[in-house]
Design an enzyme around this catalytic site. Sequence first.
Site, short mmCIF file in Angstrom:
data_model
loop_
_atom_site.label_atom_id
_atom_site.label_comp_id
_atom_site.label_asym_id
_atom_site.label_seq_id
_atom_site.Cartn_x
_atom_site.Cartn_y
_atom_site.Cartn_z
N VAL A 11 -3.18 17.09 157.86
CA VAL A 11 -2.24 15.96 157.89
C VAL A 11 -1.23 16.11 159.03
CG1 VAL A 11 -0.32 14.90 156.62
CG2 VAL A 11 -2.49 15.29 155.49
N GLU A 155 0.80 10.19 152.53
CA GLU A 155 -0.22 9.98 153.55
C GLU A 155 -1.54 9.61 152.88
OE1 GLU A 155 -0.09 9.83 156.93
OE2 GLU A 155 -2.12 9.15 156.46
N GLU A 159 -9.96 12.57 155.83
CA GLU A 159 -10.53 13.50 156.80
C GLU A 159 -11.83 12.91 157.33
OE1 GLU A 159 -10.86 17.43 155.13
OE2 GLU A 159 -8.76 17.42 154.54
N GLY A 271 -14.90 16.11 145.79
CA GLY A 271 -14.34 17.44 146.05
C GLY A 271 -13.22 17.28 147.05
N CYS A 274 -7.92 17.10 148.12
CA CYS A 274 -6.95 16.18 147.51
C CYS A 274 -7.28 15.77 146.08
CB CYS A 274 -6.80 14.93 148.38
SG CYS A 274 -6.01 15.31 149.96
N LYS A 277 -7.12 18.44 143.04
CA LYS A 277 -5.78 18.98 142.72
C LYS A 277 -4.81 17.87 142.37
CE LYS A 277 -3.47 19.21 147.24
NZ LYS A 277 -2.61 18.06 147.03
P1 NAD Z 1 -3.38 22.31 155.29
O1 NAD Z 1 -3.54 23.46 154.38
O2 NAD Z 1 -4.51 21.90 156.17
O3 NAD Z 1 -2.11 22.51 156.24
C1 NAD Z 1 -0.87 22.99 155.81
C2 NAD Z 1 -0.22 23.75 156.96
O4 NAD Z 1 1.12 24.06 156.62
C3 NAD Z 1 -0.90 25.08 157.27
O5 NAD Z 1 -1.26 25.12 158.64
C4 NAD Z 1 0.16 26.13 156.95
O6 NAD Z 1 0.10 27.25 157.80
C5 NAD Z 1 1.44 25.32 157.18
N1 NAD Z 1 2.64 25.86 156.53
C6 NAD Z 1 2.77 26.40 155.29
N2 NAD Z 1 4.06 26.75 155.07
C7 NAD Z 1 4.75 26.40 156.17
C8 NAD Z 1 6.13 26.48 156.55
N3 NAD Z 1 7.06 27.02 155.73
N4 NAD Z 1 6.49 26.04 157.77
C9 NAD Z 1 5.57 25.52 158.61
N5 NAD Z 1 4.27 25.41 158.31
C10 NAD Z 1 3.86 25.83 157.10
O7 NAD Z 1 -2.97 21.08 154.36
P2 NAD Z 1 -3.31 19.53 154.57
O8 NAD Z 1 -4.71 19.26 154.19
O9 NAD Z 1 -2.81 19.11 155.92
O10 NAD Z 1 -2.40 18.90 153.43
C11 NAD Z 1 -0.99 18.87 153.54
C12 NAD Z 1 -0.44 17.95 152.46
O11 NAD Z 1 -0.90 16.61 152.69
C13 NAD Z 1 -0.90 18.30 151.04
O12 NAD Z 1 0.12 17.99 150.14
C14 NAD Z 1 -2.08 17.36 150.81
O13 NAD Z 1 -2.31 17.09 149.46
C15 NAD Z 1 -1.60 16.13 151.55
N6 NAD Z 1 -2.69 15.26 152.02
C16 NAD Z 1 -3.81 15.80 152.56
C17 NAD Z 1 -4.82 14.95 153.03
C18 NAD Z 1 -6.08 15.53 153.60
O14 NAD Z 1 -7.05 14.76 153.78
N7 NAD Z 1 -6.15 16.80 153.93
C19 NAD Z 1 -4.66 13.56 152.94
C20 NAD Z 1 -3.48 13.05 152.42
C21 NAD Z 1 -2.49 13.90 151.96
#
Ligand code: NAD
Length: 458
Positions: A11, A155, A159, A271, A274, A277
């Site tokens: 994201v 968001e 993906e 799966g 998102c 969980k």
């Molecule tokens: P991700 O695991 O791919 O990325 C999270 C990033 O945050 C990692 O790179 C990690 O190193 C970093 N991080 C952790 N702690 C940190 C800190 N203190 N300071 C700076 N960086 C830090 O996660 P994601 O898939 O991008 O998801 C992020 C959020 O968005 C989640 O809540 C998820 O549910 C939501 N979301 C994800 C999607 C998706 O398709 N992946 C879609 C919509 C919403």
Amino acid sequence: MRVLVIGSGYVGLVAAACFAEAGHRVLGVDVDPAKVDALRRGHSPIYEPGLEDLLQRHLAGGALAFSTDLRDGVADADAAFICVGTPQSEDGSADLRYVLQVAADLGSAMALRAADAPALIVVDKSTVPVGTAARVHAVLQARTERAFEVASNPEFLREGCALQDFFLPDRVVVGCRTEFAGTVMKALYQPFLDRARAQDPARGRWFQMDPPSAELTKYAANAMLALRISFINEMAALAESVGADIDSVSTAIGADHRIGPAFLNPGPGFGGSCFPKDLQALLKVGREYGHPMMTLATTVEANRHQKMVLVRKIREHFGCRPGQPAPLQGRRFALWGLAFKAHTDDIREAMALEVIEVLLTMGAEIAVHDFEAMPNVRARIGDRVRYADDPLAACDGADALLIATEWPAYRSADLEAAGARMRSRLIFDGRNLFRPEVLERSGWTYHSLGRRTGSPAC
Ligand code: NAD
């Protein structure tokens, strides 16, 4: 405008690159130094179509930079987006430790802002339960007297087509308490809203509300989509039993404008990072507030059952008996697709990995292929399976081909060549990539989801 994006995963990276493309100046932050190092060199640590090009263009043009320290961008930022993970805790709730840590870091760094600087808009973009904006607010308030506001901006990107979703949003949802926060958020998103509306006046809609409503909107959207998936999977299973064709059924019900055609394709269960969980988190919220979420609980249960649909078909085909030790000993399977869906390398909660574990326990040998996810799978399960360089190579000596991910290239693969390399012409297709009558005419035994086999449609 100046934007700080904290967390550079699926994201955060997409948001950072897209805000830069929209003309904002962006600092992306991540705690992982290796990730930040790669990003500074223009390498994306994740696979998302078009993302690396966009990163490279805006790194070169100076609109985008990366750091391991959010203090580098706090002083002059208009908004700071929190995009860190919210994984599932043991009790099902969303683990907010990363979000609250970022809030604390931001609070401490606020001293770097001028005393008369306008309020920093701290934006929860991570998927978080209702009440998180208030918690983030409290964490910041305990650490700073500088002006800030907390907004919720869930968001909805998918993906695999995340750039398109961000550039051309159906809607942007913002939860905030003041006109100022709403104005800053609208200004940030206006280029995307304009672009989306220019393509389709029904898209690019702006929904401003209070933070709890925005927080709940995200969970409600994911829950509704998951429910549709489980619904159509259940209909597909029934269609098989009663001799109906799920493609005909879903096309016909999808033509009803009250229902619509999206998310009506049967598959091997949802799966990814998102839905699983987020549903658990919503169930937990329901329990906490005394509202058992009955449809959601059933959706989760139905999906757990669905993830084993291919295994059940394999057991039945090969006559495996309950309690029989290693009933697939000596059998070889080719498995196409490892990621939880096409166009991504994300293997979080991927059905393929669960199927692999069960088949290995049953004594099978497995050769796998995926266009992007093989490095992640190798890092997770090592060399317990064979990794094939191309889809056909996975088929060498296989007793059956399993299809778990809907990469378009699998649909157009040369099945004649695949069959020539296999021990038998047998497919278990979890994505309904082919027409049963076409495959059966060319001598395949073809198991798919919810379609008749053995007789052509009349
Ligand atoms: P991700 O695991 O791919 O990325 C999270 C990033 O945050 C990692 O790179 C990690 O190193 C970093 N991080 C952790 N702690 C940190 C800190 N203190 N300071 C700076 N960086 C830090 O996660 P994601 O898939 O991008 O998801 C992020 C959020 O968005 C989640 O809540 C998820 O549910 C939501 N979301 C994800 C999607 C998706 O398709 N992946 C879609 C919509 C919403």
